[in-house]
Design a protein around this motif. Sequence first.
Motif, PDB file in Angstrom:
ATOM      1  N   ARG A   1       1.060  -1.606   0.239  1.00  0.00           N
ATOM      2  CA  ARG A   1       0.147   0.252   0.104  1.00  0.00           C
ATOM      3  C   ARG A   1       1.148   1.590  -0.131  1.00  0.00           C
ATOM      4  NH1 ARG A   1       1.917   2.295   4.596  1.00  0.00           N
ATOM      5  NH2 ARG A   1       1.190   2.036   6.274  1.00  0.00           N
TER       6      ARG A   1
ATOM      7  N   ALA B   1       0.195   5.261   1.223  1.00  0.00           N
ATOM      8  CA  ALA B   1      -0.527   5.747   1.994  1.00  0.00           C
ATOM      9  C   ALA B   1      -0.323   7.760   2.313  1.00  0.00           C
ATOM     10  CB  ALA B   1      -1.053   4.865   3.291  1.00  0.00           C
ATOM     11  N   PRO B   2      -0.726   8.233   0.801  1.00  0.00           N
ATOM     12  CA  PRO B   2      -0.059   9.753   1.383  1.00  0.00           C
ATOM     13  C   PRO B   2      -1.260  10.517   2.044  1.00  0.00           C
ATOM     14  CG  PRO B   2      -1.623   8.911  -1.094  1.00  0.00           C
ATOM     15  CD  PRO B   2      -0.975   7.245  -0.024  1.00  0.00           C
ATOM     16  N   SER B   3      -1.348  11.642   2.287  1.00  0.00           N
ATOM     17  CA  SER B   3      -1.755  12.189   3.235  1.00  0.00           C
ATOM     18  C   SER B   3      -2.249  13.592   2.481  1.00  0.00           C
ATOM     19  CB  SER B   3      -1.042  13.019   4.238  1.00  0.00           C
ATOM     20  OG  SER B   3      -0.536  12.057   5.243  1.00  0.00           O
TER      21      SER B   3
ATOM     22  N   GLU C   1      -4.972   8.947   3.337  1.00  0.00           N
ATOM     23  CA  GLU C   1      -5.507   8.906   5.142  1.00  0.00           C
ATOM     24  C   GLU C   1      -5.336  10.677   5.863  1.00  0.00           C
ATOM     25  OE1 GLU C   1      -0.910   7.148   6.380  1.00  0.00           O
ATOM     26  OE2 GLU C   1      -2.216   5.245   6.464  1.00  0.00           O
TER      27      GLU C   1
ATOM     28  N   HIS D   1       6.283  12.383  11.592  1.00  0.00           N
ATOM     29  CA  HIS D   1       7.426  12.491  11.088  1.00  0.00           C
ATOM     30  C   HIS D   1       8.522  12.066  12.128  1.00  0.00           C
ATOM     31  CE1 HIS D   1       5.793  10.894   7.287  1.00  0.00           C
ATOM     32  NE2 HIS D   1       4.846  11.399   7.552  1.00  0.00           N
TER      33      HIS D   1
ATOM     34  N   TYR E   1      -3.159   8.742  14.185  1.00  0.00           N
ATOM     35  CA  TYR E   1      -2.327   8.107  13.367  1.00  0.00           C
ATOM     36  C   TYR E   1      -1.989   6.704  13.112  1.00  0.00           C
ATOM     37  CZ  TYR E   1       2.479   6.543  10.999  1.00  0.00           C
ATOM     38  OH  TYR E   1       2.908   5.147   9.909  1.00  0.00           O
TER      39      TYR E   1
ATOM     40  N   VAL F   1      -3.585   3.819  10.804  1.00  0.00           N
ATOM     41  CA  VAL F   1      -2.779   2.719  10.452  1.00  0.00           C
ATOM     42  C   VAL F   1      -2.842   1.384  10.883  1.00  0.00           C
ATOM     43  CG1 VAL F   1      -0.228   2.251  10.368  1.00  0.00           C
ATOM     44  CG2 VAL F   1      -0.836   4.544   9.109  1.00  0.00           C
TER      45      VAL F   1
ATOM     46  N   ARG G   1       7.414   2.808   3.168  1.00  0.00           N
ATOM     47  CA  ARG G   1       7.611   3.597   3.505  1.00  0.00           C
ATOM     48  C   ARG G   1       8.560   4.585   3.796  1.00  0.00           C
ATOM     49  NH1 ARG G   1       3.725   2.600   8.670  1.00  0.00           N
ATOM     50  NH2 ARG G   1       5.154   1.595  10.288  1.00  0.00           N
TER      51      ARG G   1
ATOM     52  N   LEU H   1       9.662   6.759   9.499  1.00  0.00           N
ATOM     53  CA  LEU H   1       8.237   5.959  10.232  1.00  0.00           C
ATOM     54  C   LEU H   1       8.860   4.966  11.071  1.00  0.00           C
ATOM     55  CD1 LEU H   1       5.070   7.199   8.144  1.00  0.00           C
ATOM     56  CD2 LEU H   1       5.506   7.935  10.187  1.00  0.00           C
TER      57      LEU H   1
END
Length: 306
Positions: free
Chosen positions: A4, A6-8, A40, A111, A178, A182, A196, A200
């Motif tokens: 996956r 999973a951008p914000s 996200e 982050h 978050y 997730v 990712r 993270l």
Amino acid sequence: MIGRFAPSPTGPLHVGNLRTALIAWVMARTSGGHMLVRIEDLDRANSSLANEQRQLAALAALGIDHPPVEVRQSERFDRYREVIEHLRSRDLVYECYCSRREIREAVNAPHEREVQYPGTCRELSNRQRAERVESGRPPALRLRTESPVLIVDDVVAGVHESPVDDFVLQRNDGVPAYNLAVVVDDEAQGVTQVVRGDDLLFSTGRQMHLQTLLGYRTPQYAHVPLVVGGDGERLAKRHGAITLDDLAARGIEASRVLQVLADSLGVDPSTVDRAADVVSGFRLSALPRTPWMIPEQWRDGAASGN
Ligand code: GLU
């Protein structure tokens, strides 16, 4: 494998985000699987549909295909709250009245390296609790843990110790956090591989701890080094041309961007016409383990061309 990305949707994807997406896509493909895209947008105030559409268009321009988006986190608050209630029924949740600033540091910025929560609100006396309730500040919800240190065995980053603290499950404005969202979504979507940015990595122990508590599977992790600008700092707008649109405006087409990204993954760019060609040339062992510096020609002020 089900991977996956999973951008914000808080802005456009820059070439560093796109490189991570390409790695996630290629790694899922090389193991015969596919990559999902999840939006996200917990941070509703800073997310927009326009950004989401721009992000999806950028993936499409590089040929990174995926099934239609099914999960937007902003639509799943009920599910996250159900899971929090389940944890609460096991006495694993407590109210935390610490300052907004501390909560923001701990949650809102996944982050940023964060301090481990010192457990201030963990065992409040009745009197202390009453004082805090009286202050009128709404509480955040934290997970009660024994502060274990988990081992993350990462296929790219290697073996890392990841300390788990009483991290936030729900912010004091009621928004699920978050780390919780997730974990719930990776399980719900059957995700078996998480690729990712390595910023993270330090949150991964927390996520693994939650997976264990909830009886979920732990996916395979691949944390890839971030992309840096010419100054060695993490990629930011000040580094110049960094979105596909920026580069297109300077005459650098998506097909060329794909080749340069492929090159940065250790794939011979002369063999790459489309994204599928990156899959054929990709070897995990050839993926650089150090940050990728964006090409000088892509930085602001450089002569246009590729
Ligand atoms: N939504 C996060 C981001 O945009 C990524 C979270 C994750 O991949 O676990 O950076």
